[in-house]
Motif scaffolding. Structure first.
Motif, PDB file in Angstrom:
ATOM      1  N   HIS A  26      28.743  28.326  35.318  1.00  0.00           N
ATOM      2  CA  HIS A  26      27.596  29.002  34.693  1.00  0.00           C
ATOM      3  C   HIS A  26      27.767  30.522  34.733  1.00  0.00           C
ATOM      4  N   HIS A 115      23.483  39.181  37.575  1.00  0.00           N
ATOM      5  CA  HIS A 115      23.410  37.735  37.447  1.00  0.00           C
ATOM      6  C   HIS A 115      24.403  37.046  38.389  1.00  0.00           C
ATOM      7  N   HIS A 119      23.523  34.692  41.631  1.00  0.00           N
ATOM      8  CA  HIS A 119      24.044  33.332  41.837  1.00  0.00           C
ATOM      9  C   HIS A 119      24.845  33.219  43.127  1.00  0.00           C
TER      10      HIS A 119
HETATM   11 FE    FE Z   1      21.886  32.040  35.891  1.00  0.00          FE
END
Ligand code: FE
Ligand code: AVJ
Length: 352
Positions: A26, A115, A119
């Motif tokens: 991701h 981001h 994560h």
């Molecule tokens: Fe994300």
């Protein structure tokens, strides 16, 4: 991630947490979407693979069943995306004058860094469930030695008084911040008092003993003592360290028991310049995750807007697992009130 094998990366340890391989793919896919496809105008490397890495389309409980990339394929996808990202970057103007709001002040690059770092914290939450996992030394140092002196038990009970008045809340118009931190706007606050330190493990133990409240996640009783079993360890609880892994309900109940209440997120932000304690744990606030007046979704609705409402509570601050780059004063974290897998703690406030 280096010490983990493919099986560990793909194990579903909890239905409310993603397998680590999903986060890795991701992170790379989000980078490909924004930096390679959107900014670079290039085609994706693997067709519509991206739909499996869409966080909204694929809630956590199904992420273990998706045909996501594994092992060597995953690692080479990550490397290929990064190579293309750097290639696109060579030809991009990220100066302050560009008309494109994605590029102005390097917004979209800052977003991608933030981001990935966010994560990393999500993965550290999951790693608490992996027996025998050892934190890399730099992260272990953050965990075992708080960045700020707030855990000095002698300061337990100290409070800061914040005068009534109008306080500017949110991020200024320039510089990187998420859409939910804007626009900066004045908020009227009544006078209040807020604890200088977050709630310590010893204070939380007193609360449990008096009320029979549930312990934080990963705590177990061992004879007369409480121990921390995260990552399969059995370590004594440090009484002076801030309590983490509590739900909003536990935090709220603690505050009431102490004759206090949780602060609102605005009170937290107004008091922040005078408070100890970034890196000691996210702190539950009494606030629902709502849009600021004049909110505009940017650059996509699914970062913040779809989560606004009374389902999520705001957390402020940061934990040992948060990269300092993420921990802006105006940064708003949010989660379901029952969630205690996150590194979430408590700070109490009181009307005066
Ligand atoms: Fe994300
Ligand atoms: C801010 C932690 C609630 O994980 O859902 C990561 C951060 N957003 N990718 C989340 C996020 C998109 C977000 N939280």
């Amino acid at each position: 991630m280096e010490p983990l094998d493919d099986e560990q990366l793909n194990t579903v340890y909890s239905p409310i947490l993603s397998p680590l391989a999903w986060d890795l793919g991701h992170i790379a896919n989000f980078e490909e979407l924004w930096l390679v496809q959107t900014i670079g105008g290039r085609e994706p490397l693997n067709g519509d693979l991206g739909r499996f890495y869409d966080a909204i389309e694929n809630p956590r409980e199904v992420r273990g069943e998706l045909p996501i990339l594994r092992d060597a394929e995953l690692r080479s996808y990550m490397a290929d995306v990064r190579e293309r990202t750097l290639d696109v970057l060579e030809g991009v103007e990220i100066d302050g004058d560009t008309e494109d709001p994605l590029l102005r002040d390097g917004f979209v690059y800052e977003m991608l860094l933030a981001h990935e770092l966010q994560h990393n914290e999500t993965m550290l939450q999951l790693l608490q469930l992996v027996d025998g996992y050892e934190l890399p030394p730099t992260i272990e140092a953050e965990r075992s030695s708080p960045r700020m002196p707030g855990t000095d038990a002698s300061r337990d009970g100290e409070t800061v008084t914040i005068a009534a008045g109008e306080y500017e809340i949110g991020a200024p118009p320039r510089g990187f911040a998420y859409d939910n931190e804007r626009p900066r706007h004045p908020v009227e606050l009544a006078a209040f008092e807020i604890d200088r330190t977050p709630v310590s493990n010893s204070a939380y133990i007193s609360f449990m003993e008096e009320t029979g409240a549930e312990p934080p996640l990963y705590w177990e009783r061992d004879g007369g003592a409480w121990i921390d079993t995260a990552r399969g360890r059995r370590e004594p609880i440090d009484p002076a360290a801030p309590a983490v892994h509590v739900s909003w309900q536990q935090a709220d109940a603690f505050a009431r028991w102490a004759g206090k209440r949780l602060p609102t997120e605005f009170e937290w932000e107004a008091a922040r310049p005078q408070l100890d304690g970034l890196g000691q744990g996210w702190e539950w606030t009494s606030s629902d995750f709502l849009a600021y007046p004049g909110f505009e979704a940017f650059p996509y609705r699914e970062y913040s807007e779809v989560f606004f409402g009374d389902e999520y509570k705001v957390l402020r601050g940061s934990s040992w697992a948060t990269h300092p780059r993420v921990a802006r004063e105006s940064f708003r974290n949010w989660d379901l009130p029952q969630r205690n897998q996150i590194f979430s703690g408590i700070r109490c406030a009181r009307d005066i």
